[in-house]
Design a protein around this motif. Structure first.
Motif, PDB file in Angstrom:
ATOM      1  N   ARG A  45       5.069   7.159   9.176  1.00 53.57           N
ATOM      2  CA  ARG A  45       3.644   6.856   8.947  1.00 53.57           C
ATOM      3  C   ARG A  45       3.336   6.523   7.498  1.00 53.57           C
ATOM      4  NH1 ARG A  45      -0.618  10.943  11.541  1.00 53.57           N
ATOM      5  NH2 ARG A  45      -2.055   9.731  10.313  1.00 53.57           N
ATOM      6  N   GLN A  46       3.868   7.359   6.607  1.00 48.03           N
ATOM      7  CA  GLN A  46       3.564   7.167   5.177  1.00 48.03           C
ATOM      8  C   GLN A  46       4.074   5.817   4.682  1.00 48.03           C
ATOM      9  OE1 GLN A  46       1.610   9.242   3.474  1.00 48.03           O
ATOM     10  NE2 GLN A  46       1.460  10.390   5.393  1.00 48.03           N
ATOM     11  N   GLN A  47       5.297   5.483   5.058  1.00 51.11           N
ATOM     12  CA  GLN A  47       5.868   4.202   4.637  1.00 51.11           C
ATOM     13  C   GLN A  47       5.067   3.036   5.206  1.00 51.11           C
ATOM     14  OE1 GLN A  47       7.595   6.844   5.834  1.00 51.11           O
ATOM     15  NE2 GLN A  47       9.690   6.866   5.071  1.00 51.11           N
ATOM     16  N   CYS A  48       4.659   3.175   6.447  1.00 47.07           N
ATOM     17  CA  CYS A  48       3.889   2.126   7.109  1.00 47.07           C
ATOM     18  C   CYS A  48       2.546   1.917   6.411  1.00 47.07           C
ATOM     19  CB  CYS A  48       3.684   2.511   8.574  1.00 47.07           C
ATOM     20  SG  CYS A  48       2.742   1.314   9.522  1.00 47.07           S
ATOM     21  N   ALA A  49       1.859   3.007   6.120  1.00 48.56           N
ATOM     22  CA  ALA A  49       0.565   2.913   5.439  1.00 48.56           C
ATOM     23  C   ALA A  49       0.737   2.323   4.042  1.00 48.56           C
ATOM     24  CB  ALA A  49      -0.086   4.285   5.360  1.00 48.56           C
ATOM     25  N   ALA A  50       1.762   2.773   3.321  1.00 51.72           N
ATOM     26  CA  ALA A  50       2.004   2.262   1.970  1.00 51.72           C
ATOM     27  C   ALA A  50       2.285   0.765   2.002  1.00 51.72           C
ATOM     28  CB  ALA A  50       3.159   3.015   1.324  1.00 51.72           C
ATOM     29  N   PHE A  51       3.063   0.342   2.997  1.00 46.74           N
ATOM     30  CA  PHE A  51       3.370  -1.082   3.132  1.00 46.74           C
ATOM     31  C   PHE A  51       2.085  -1.884   3.350  1.00 46.74           C
ATOM     32  CE2 PHE A  51       4.080  -4.711   5.922  1.00 46.74           C
ATOM     33  CZ  PHE A  51       5.022  -5.433   5.195  1.00 46.74           C
ATOM     34  N   ALA A  52       1.237  -1.396   4.241  1.00 48.86           N
ATOM     35  CA  ALA A  52      -0.005  -2.115   4.548  1.00 48.86           C
ATOM     36  C   ALA A  52      -0.915  -2.198   3.328  1.00 48.86           C
ATOM     37  CB  ALA A  52      -0.726  -1.419   5.703  1.00 48.86           C
ATOM     38  N   ILE A  53      -0.964  -1.122   2.566  1.00 47.15           N
ATOM     39  CA  ILE A  53      -1.816  -1.104   1.369  1.00 47.15           C
ATOM     40  C   ILE A  53      -1.254  -2.044   0.304  1.00 47.15           C
ATOM     41  CG2 ILE A  53      -2.557   0.365  -0.557  1.00 47.15           C
ATOM     42  CD1 ILE A  53      -2.703   2.644   1.645  1.00 47.15           C
ATOM     43  N   GLU A  54       0.032  -1.948   0.071  1.00 45.46           N
ATOM     44  CA  GLU A  54       0.653  -2.753  -0.982  1.00 45.46           C
ATOM     45  C   GLU A  54       0.652  -4.243  -0.659  1.00 45.46           C
ATOM     46  OE1 GLU A  54       4.488  -0.970  -1.484  1.00 45.46           O
ATOM     47  OE2 GLU A  54       3.589   0.914  -2.143  1.00 45.46           O
TER      48      GLU A  54
END
Ligand code: SF4
Length: 89
Positions: A45-54
């Motif tokens: 989840r964290q990686q996915c959210a970070a990817f979407a934000i970045e």
């Protein structure tokens, strides 16, 4: 979403129709809730959210967050980045 390499290979949404994460139409609220239930059990989840934000993703559910939640996180992320740039100069 594509599940090419890295963290995506551990995603809970592998094998699920990507359209489930891009709600539209009359059933959008139910689709959002269904997608978020899948994300709740996702180990990346964290990686996915970070990817979407970045990457500035503007559509869909990422990391269990709605677009509104992602926008809020993105604003915080951007404002933190500006603050640290100013502090470093
Ligand atoms: S957090 Fe949700 S959208 Fe992101 S990889 Fe996991 S299951 Fe897929």
């Amino acid at each position: 979403m594509s599940h090419g390499t890295g963290w995506r290979q551990r995603a809970a949404c592998i094998g699920i129709d990507p359209r489930a994460f891009f709600p539209i139409g009359h059933h959008a609220r139910a689709q959002v809730n269904a997608a978020r239930r899948i994300c709740a059990a996702c180990p990346v989840r964290q990686q996915c959210a970070a990817f979407a934000i970045e990457t500035g993703e503007r559509n869909g559910i990422w990391g269990g967050m709605t677009q509104q939640q992602l926008r809020q996180r993105r604003r915080r992320f951007t404002s933190r980045a500006k603050t640290s740039t100013r502090a470093a100069s």
